[in-house]
Scaffold this motif. Structure first.
Motif, mmCIF file in Angstrom:
data_model
loop_
_atom_site.group_PDB
_atom_site.id
_atom_site.type_symbol
_atom_site.label_atom_id
_atom_site.label_comp_id
_atom_site.label_asym_id
_atom_site.label_seq_id
_atom_site.Cartn_x
_atom_site.Cartn_y
_atom_site.Cartn_z
ATOM 1 N N ALA A 170 0.838 -1.205 0.000
ATOM 2 C CA ALA A 170 0.000 0.000 0.000
ATOM 3 C C ALA A 170 0.871 1.252 0.000
ATOM 4 C CB ALA A 170 -0.923 -0.012 1.216
ATOM 5 N N ASP A 171 1.936 1.224 0.807
ATOM 6 C CA ASP A 171 2.834 2.384 0.860
ATOM 7 C C ASP A 171 3.474 2.630 -0.505
ATOM 8 O OD1 ASP A 171 2.224 2.635 3.511
ATOM 9 O OD2 ASP A 171 4.016 1.559 4.223
ATOM 10 N N ARG A 172 3.838 1.550 -1.167
ATOM 11 C CA ARG A 172 4.473 1.678 -2.484
ATOM 12 C C ARG A 172 3.487 2.271 -3.500
ATOM 13 N NH1 ARG A 172 8.790 2.424 -5.622
ATOM 14 N NH2 ARG A 172 9.833 1.628 -3.762
ATOM 15 N N VAL A 173 2.249 1.768 -3.495
ATOM 16 C CA VAL A 173 1.243 2.270 -4.444
ATOM 17 C C VAL A 173 1.029 3.762 -4.204
ATOM 18 C CG1 VAL A 173 -1.185 2.093 -5.159
ATOM 19 C CG2 VAL A 173 0.125 0.012 -4.677
ATOM 20 N N GLN A 174 0.932 4.135 -2.936
ATOM 21 C CA GLN A 174 0.749 5.544 -2.597
ATOM 22 C C GLN A 174 1.936 6.383 -3.076
ATOM 23 O OE1 GLN A 174 -0.346 6.292 1.551
ATOM 24 N NE2 GLN A 174 0.824 8.208 1.408
ATOM 25 N N ALA A 175 3.150 5.873 -2.873
ATOM 26 C CA ALA A 175 4.344 6.617 -3.303
ATOM 27 C C ALA A 175 4.390 6.759 -4.825
ATOM 28 C CB ALA A 175 5.610 5.912 -2.804
ATOM 29 N N LEU A 176 3.850 5.769 -5.517
ATOM 30 C CA LEU A 176 3.835 5.837 -6.980
ATOM 31 C C LEU A 176 2.815 6.845 -7.483
ATOM 32 C CD1 LEU A 176 4.118 2.007 -7.763
ATOM 33 C CD2 LEU A 176 5.858 3.744 -8.224
ATOM 34 N N GLY A 177 1.904 7.263 -6.601
ATOM 35 C CA GLY A 177 0.935 8.298 -6.976
ATOM 36 C C GLY A 177 -0.224 7.789 -7.805
ATOM 37 N N VAL A 178 -0.530 6.504 -7.682
ATOM 38 C CA VAL A 178 -1.690 5.947 -8.396
ATOM 39 C C VAL A 178 -2.658 5.350 -7.379
ATOM 40 C CG1 VAL A 178 -0.449 5.465 -10.555
ATOM 41 C CG2 VAL A 178 -0.540 3.707 -8.750
#
Ligand code: ZN
Length: 379
Positions: A170-178
């Motif tokens: 989830a943190d990664r998806v958020q960091a990717l901005g999508v």
């Protein structure tokens, strides 16, 4: 304003006003435009820009794109780790090929597999895969109902969405901005015997997929267990944009969908494959359902779940897509009635205001599934 002018030009109210143009002033008692005059008609269907935010183009044949072009749709094709679909790699190849063919109309969402979950290197592999996919154009990441209903960890326990080992994803998806498109659980009907289900499409699906018919599997987590895990996950990631697929599996009650959207300001929901459940409610209380669409006009995304499989006949698929899209338009955008066999009822259209239709059918998806910000893929 442009919308209002367009409708006035076409409607009887407009004609009355035009007839009155020679008058020194308009009569104070002139009738307000009736609801129908601010709704679209079937004649508007093909020309109004639309976006189907939940399809599965698992076939590189251009038929899906061609029908989307003919009917005025952009598409978001969602890759998903579903055993009945081609492999995630093949879905990915189809998405990339179609996006290259028509990048303005065809968009796609990537996913990850749970293979190896909990073992060393899984998180890093998922991270790298998602970053690469977003860098190559993916507009979102999909997480599927296998989490909470199928996948088990090394200890034999079902993996629920609020499992802390999924938090880095989830943190990664958020960091990717999508956004994260989350399909958790099933329609409420899934926990009922076939004869008590409210819609024929659910009855058919669960007859064909007894492995997902939870009424037959009382040892599995219940409906509220799955909704609870999903809600805890969303609450734990307040900055993450979440799209609850299939009306966040709360399709049976617009009040519950409303409560979900009120509680989670960063969430939206798509309508994919749940229109009949909405219609089931609107034939009982049309104004309540219509009010729901108007109140949450910025949080709802039109979607169908149309699936173009590798063995599908392109001509037949185009006809099916056109039929589904036309029927949904008739229901949401116009006041016309239609027979809906899935709920064995005549369903009057909601005749939503044009501005609401424009958001649900296009603007919201354009905003939610905007291209990832530059640099997001490295974050
Ligand atoms: Zn789907």
């Amino acid at each position: 304003m442009k919308t209002a002018l367009r409708s006035l030009k076409r409607g009887t109210v407009g004609a009355l006003i035009l007839l009155c143009m020679g008058c020194s002033s308009l009569p104070d008692s002139r009738p307000a435009p009736v609801a129908a005059s601010i709704a679209y008609s079937m004649a508007d269907f093909a020309r109004v820009p639309k976006y189907d935010a939940h399809v599965h183009a698992n076939n590189q044949d251009p038929a899906f794109l061609e029908q989307a072009r003919a009917d005025g749709f952009e598409l978001l094709s969602i890759n998903v780790d579903y055993p009945a679909f081609p492999s995630v790699a093949l879905q990915h190849a189809a998405a990339v090929a179609l996006a290259e063919r028509d990048p303005a109309r065809f968009h796609w969402a990537t996913t990850f597999t749970m293979k190896g979950f909990g073992s060393e290197g899984w998180t890093e592999r998922v991270d790298a895969g998602l970053a690469a996919d977003v860098a190559s154009g993916a507009r979102a990441v999909k997480v599927w109902k296998n989490i909470g209903m199928v996948e088990k960890d090394a200890g034999g326990r079902l993996v629920m969405l609020d499992d802390p080992r999924l938090s880095p994803v989830a943190d990664r998806v958020q960091a990717l901005g999508v956004p994260l498109i989350a399909h958790q659980g099933e329609p409420y009907n899934c926990w009922l015997p076939l004869e008590e289900m409210t819609t024929d499409n659910d009855r058919e699906y669960f007859r064909e997929h007894p492995e997902y018919h939870m009424y037959l599997h009382p040892e599995m987590p219940g409906y509220e267990d799955l909704m609870g895990a999903r809600d805890r996950f969303v609450a734990a990631h307040p900055q993450l944009q979440v799209v609850g697929a299939h009306l966040a599996s709360l399709e049976y009650d617009v009040d519950r969908i409303a409560a979900f959207l009120d509680r989670f300001p960063n969430a939206s929901v798509d309508l994919a494959a749940r229109m009949s459940q909405v219609q089931y409610q609107s034939v009982r209380d049309r104004e309540k359902v219509r009010d729901f669409f108007i109140r949450y006009q910025d949080r709802l995304l039109y979607g169908t779940d149309l699936t173009f499989g590798p063995d599908a006949d392109p001509t037949q698929f185009r006809q099916e897509a056109h039929a589904v899209w036309s029927a949904d338009w008739r229901y949401l955008a116009t006041g016309e009635s239609q027979r809906v066999d899935m709920i064995n009822a005549d369903v009057p259209g909601l005749a939503l205001p044009r501005a609401v239709v424009d958001k649900i059918y296009h603007a919201n998806a354009v905003r939610v599934f905007a291209p990832a910000p530059a640099g997001g893929a490295g974050g």
